[in-house]
Design an enzyme around this catalytic site. Sequence first.
Site, mmCIF file in Angstrom:
data_model
loop_
_atom_site.group_PDB
_atom_site.id
_atom_site.type_symbol
_atom_site.label_atom_id
_atom_site.label_comp_id
_atom_site.label_asym_id
_atom_site.label_seq_id
_atom_site.Cartn_x
_atom_site.Cartn_y
_atom_site.Cartn_z
ATOM 1 N N MET A 20 0.828 -1.199 0.000
ATOM 2 C CA MET A 20 0.000 0.000 0.000
ATOM 3 C C MET A 20 0.869 1.258 0.000
ATOM 4 O O MET A 20 1.858 1.341 0.744
ATOM 5 C CB MET A 20 -0.927 0.014 1.217
ATOM 6 C CG MET A 20 -1.982 -1.076 1.200
ATOM 7 S SD MET A 20 -3.126 -0.934 -0.198
ATOM 8 C CE MET A 20 -4.004 0.574 0.246
ATOM 9 N N CYS A 101 -3.737 -8.864 4.826
ATOM 10 C CA CYS A 101 -3.502 -7.518 5.342
ATOM 11 C C CYS A 101 -4.137 -7.354 6.725
ATOM 12 O O CYS A 101 -5.315 -7.659 6.905
ATOM 13 C CB CYS A 101 -4.061 -6.480 4.381
ATOM 14 S SG CYS A 101 -3.783 -4.778 4.912
ATOM 15 N N GLY A 214 9.984 -11.216 5.255
ATOM 16 C CA GLY A 214 11.335 -11.135 5.779
ATOM 17 C C GLY A 214 12.434 -11.536 4.822
ATOM 18 O O GLY A 214 13.590 -11.685 5.245
#
Length: 335
Positions: A20, A101, A214
């Site tokens: 986003m 999300c 990650g």
Amino acid sequence: MSQGLTALQPAARLSVAPMMDWTDRHCRHLHRLLSRRALLYTEMVTAPAVMHGDRERLLGFAPSEHPVALQLGGSDPAELREATRVGADFGYDEINLNCGCPSDRVQSGAFGAVLMTRPELVAECCAEMIAASPVEVTVKCRIGVDEQEPEEVLPRFLETVAAAGVTRFTIHARKAWLQGLSPKENRDIPPLDYDLVKRMKRDFPQLHLSVNGGIATLDAAEDFLAAGLDGVMIGRAAYHQPADILCAADRRIWGEGEDSAPEAAVREMLPYIEAHLTGGGRLHQVTRHMLGLFAGRPGARGWRRVLSEGASRPGAGPELVREALGRIEDLQQAA
């Protein structure tokens, strides 16, 4: 009904995550100059926004961005069916449903990561999306939320949604804590469980599974592929250090072509910037995505400073980018 093997699956060996406020069309244009093969994603667009908003502003993209996927947010099967049809009509190569999300706005709309608690609804949504779409429908999910046990929840989620016809999933290898952690904290604090994702590939060999979360280097991406996963999705590292991730990706991940160079990408961005300004845009709308191009290289701090300080000034144009690039190239010649 299963969607089966699709032409887009090889591109999914390495993808840039939907993020986003970051992976807009300007960002994707830059990333495509660095890698011809990586699969790119839009920011998440909610199904109601597609239904009622400015579709060209929300969904418009350039043909040069292919392969590119649209990520949708929503939990209403009828709305998602219509939004999928619209997205496919715009020419996207894939339609992806966000089930990962953790933001408050997403929770209040009963979609995103909270859908990990409702696999049957996700399956219903995906069945409707598949029925409306000539291109592949995929899902991005977490390994679980809150007090769920990922070892139990994730396989059931995959099995249930796959039964609706989804054959490709991207799994963010962290739980999402919907209570007590911010969206930013949810990207870092919950521990990563890569081994669980690898076990899912062994348990569901018929599914195309990508790992996310990650992953910060091409070396790590190659390790996951060597371990049997079908794809790797990289988020923040691809944004903040795009050259480190994308310049060698075509050669290392697909065995194609020569490495690209960030300097060449900057020069290729100049006509794009000219066109954006001619159309009424502002320089900083493009250059904010270019700040990390020289991360870790001589002159990186000066590059960022010139662009971040100057790009928002009235009348700023391509000459500012040329000035910043000239400083980088002067340092290279002096080295």
